[in-house]
Write an enzyme that holds these catalytic residues in place. Structure first.
Site, short mmCIF file in Angstrom:
data_model
loop_
_atom_site.label_atom_id
_atom_site.label_comp_id
_atom_site.label_asym_id
_atom_site.label_seq_id
_atom_site.Cartn_x
_atom_site.Cartn_y
_atom_site.Cartn_z
N ARG A 262 0.84 -1.20 0.00
CA ARG A 262 0.00 0.00 0.00
C ARG A 262 0.87 1.25 0.00
O ARG A 262 1.85 1.33 0.73
CB ARG A 262 -0.93 0.01 1.21
CG ARG A 262 -1.88 -1.18 1.24
CD ARG A 262 -2.86 -1.14 2.38
NE ARG A 262 -3.66 -2.36 2.41
CZ ARG A 262 -4.57 -2.65 3.33
NH1 ARG A 262 -4.79 -1.79 4.32
NH2 ARG A 262 -5.26 -3.77 3.29
N ARG A 277 2.52 1.29 10.37
CA ARG A 277 1.94 1.64 9.07
C ARG A 277 3.03 1.54 8.01
O ARG A 277 3.85 2.44 7.85
CB ARG A 277 1.34 3.05 9.12
CG ARG A 277 0.42 3.37 7.95
CD ARG A 277 -0.20 4.74 8.11
NE ARG A 277 -1.06 4.81 9.27
CZ ARG A 277 -2.34 4.42 9.30
NH1 ARG A 277 -2.89 3.93 8.21
NH2 ARG A 277 -3.06 4.52 10.39
N GLU A 349 -6.42 -0.74 15.58
CA GLU A 349 -7.03 -1.70 14.67
C GLU A 349 -6.04 -2.78 14.25
O GLU A 349 -4.89 -2.49 13.90
CB GLU A 349 -7.53 -0.99 13.41
CG GLU A 349 -8.15 -1.92 12.39
CD GLU A 349 -8.23 -1.31 11.00
OE1 GLU A 349 -8.30 -2.09 10.03
OE2 GLU A 349 -8.20 -0.07 10.88
N SER A 352 -10.27 -5.94 10.25
CA SER A 352 -11.51 -5.30 9.81
C SER A 352 -12.30 -6.33 9.02
O SER A 352 -11.78 -6.89 8.04
CB SER A 352 -11.20 -4.08 8.95
OG SER A 352 -12.37 -3.34 8.65
N ARG A 391 0.91 -6.10 12.63
CA ARG A 391 0.32 -5.50 13.83
C ARG A 391 0.21 -6.53 14.96
O ARG A 391 0.29 -6.16 16.14
CB ARG A 391 -1.03 -4.88 13.49
CG ARG A 391 -0.88 -3.69 12.55
CD ARG A 391 -2.07 -2.77 12.53
NE ARG A 391 -1.76 -1.59 11.74
CZ ARG A 391 -2.53 -0.51 11.68
NH1 ARG A 391 -3.66 -0.45 12.38
NH2 ARG A 391 -2.18 0.53 10.93
#
Length: 426
Positions: A262, A277, A349, A352, A391
């Site tokens: 990403r 991130r 988070e 999801s 994560r």
């Protein structure tokens, strides 16, 4: 993607759904484009009917010896042929205009999704587990002394730039252990079929799962026009693109452990320290393809499958129902799972899980044949993280950190770590 006929018949409901997504009225504009398309299609049909009839008149005129009449009709047919060609080109253009207008609109939230503009309106559904009580000041993952040598940020930056990390030694093994543990759990106990998918996909695949055209800036594109996957949701969901499935084959549950890529174009300045991130990370993805009747229950099941990873790792977490303004583009309902990070003293988070209903299926033309029915219906699709490996690594390091700078290995991971119970001992 939406059915323009449904929008035409339910304009007020559609505009209300878009308003909940923070958009102005859309139905009138879309119906106006479709009216133009319909009018053009009608004109084309009339022109084609007249051309067919005129072609027959030519033969009759010649058979009767009326060459003048035959010539006039031949000239008319030639003009009709040009008009039809022009009309078909115009129809293709206006159909593309309608598709482009529909393709950038987000999915409609379910009626009971919480209202809100951003994450501050998300609703906590439950908390599971108890955060660890440390008798020393908790450190963030990149501050833990015993494992810092395994986090080679500078080496990664020299070869790749910012937002990359090079894991070394025991940390590299721990990352691999986490991924293997997740994929074994989801396939061995939760019934997902493991898939090893392509990491490069074409435009059509990303359009099908709704990353394109709206989110191109969040992706990495190759020089030959393909894209690196931002998540295995893309290839896993596209497994059924263009296919017609039997109802007996549903639900279809698949999973993959893959790297994800990403650009993080919209996250400048956020989470710049550590590896929270990154441009590249591993994730265990879950995808389900169901009938419409199954999808609501499947979302609860998928979320429970993701939660089980955190339960086995002994990590405290909470489950949040996302509000209308915080849901992803293609979702009708989303649950976020947020893990406790002692170093940040907050939940972040880590998974999801979303149900998209037929939003992606319409873009992919993915359908199924209901038992005992002649017609076809679009499938429903769901996707979720089961879970994000990077994560999870952060969460393990921070929750299992010790005062001497070492990190205790959770019981569930020790078989994948050669029996090691601790890493990075000072």
């Amino acid at each position: 993607m939406f059915d323009i006929k449904w929008i035409r018949d339910n304009a007020a409901a559609f505009d209300l759904a878009m308003a909940r997504r923070g958009l102005g009225p859309q139905a009138e504009r879309l119906v106006a484009i479709d009216d133009r398309r319909r009018s053009l299609v009608s004109d084309l049909q009339q022109a084609q009917e007249r051309r067919n009839a005129a072609s027959k008149e030519i033969g009759k005129a010649k058979a009767s010896g009326d060459e003048a009449a035959a010539k006039a009709v031949i000239e008319e047919v030639a003009k009709l042929k040009t008009a039809i060609q022009d009309g078909e080109e115009a129809e293709r253009a206006i159909s593309a205009e309608l598709q482009d207008a529909l393709s950038v609109l987000p999915n409609m939230p379910h009626d009971d999704v919480p209202e809100g503009a951003d994450e501050s309106s998300n609703v906590e559904l439950r908390r599971v587990g108890t955060p660890p009580v440390l008798d020393f000041e908790a450190k963030e993952h990149f501050e833990i002394s015993g494992i810092q040598s395994g986090l080679a940020f500078e080496r990664a930056a020299r070869m790749s730039g910012s937002r990359f990390v090079l894991l070394q030694g025991q940390l590299a093994r721990l990352e691999r252990a986490l991924g293997q543990f997740m994929i074994d759990l989801q396939t061995g106990e939760h019934g997902y079929m493991e898939v090893s998918p392509p990491l490069l996909v074409r435009d059509e695949a990303l359009f099908g799962t709704s990353q394109l055209p709206k989110f191109a800036e969040d992706l990495f594109k190759t020089t030959d026009g393909r894209w690196l996957i931002p998540t295995a949701e893309v290839p896993l969901t596209n497994m059924v693109a263009g296919e017609t499935l039997d109802e007996a084959a549903l639900p279809m549950r698949v999973t993959a452990l893959t790297p994800c890529f990403r650009s993080e174009a919209g996250s400048a300045g956020r989470d710049v320290r550590g590896m929270l991130r990154q441009h590249q990370f591993w994730k265990c993805e879950l995808v389900s393809v169901t009938t419409p009747e199954q999808s609501a229950a499947e979302l609860e099941r998928m979320t429970a499958c993701a939660e089980e990873v955190l339960k086995r790792l002994g990590l405290a977490y909470r489950v949040m129902a996302l509000c209308t303004g915080d849901m992803g583009f293609g979702a009708r309902r989303t649950y976020d799972i947020e893990v406790w990070l002692p170093g940040q003293d907050s939940f972040r988070e880590i998974s999801s899980c979303s149900v998209c209903d037929d939003f992606q299926a319409r873009r992919m033309n993915a359908r199924y044949r209901p038992n005992g029915e002649k017609g076809l219906r679009h499938v429903h699709t769901l996707n979720g993280s089961g879970i994000a490996v990077g994560r999870a690594l952060i969460a393990v390091l921070e929750n299992y950190q010790n005062a001497d700078g070492s990190v205790t290995v959770p019981e569930a991971l020790r078989p994948y770590m050669g029996g090691l119970s601790k890493i990075g001992a000072a």
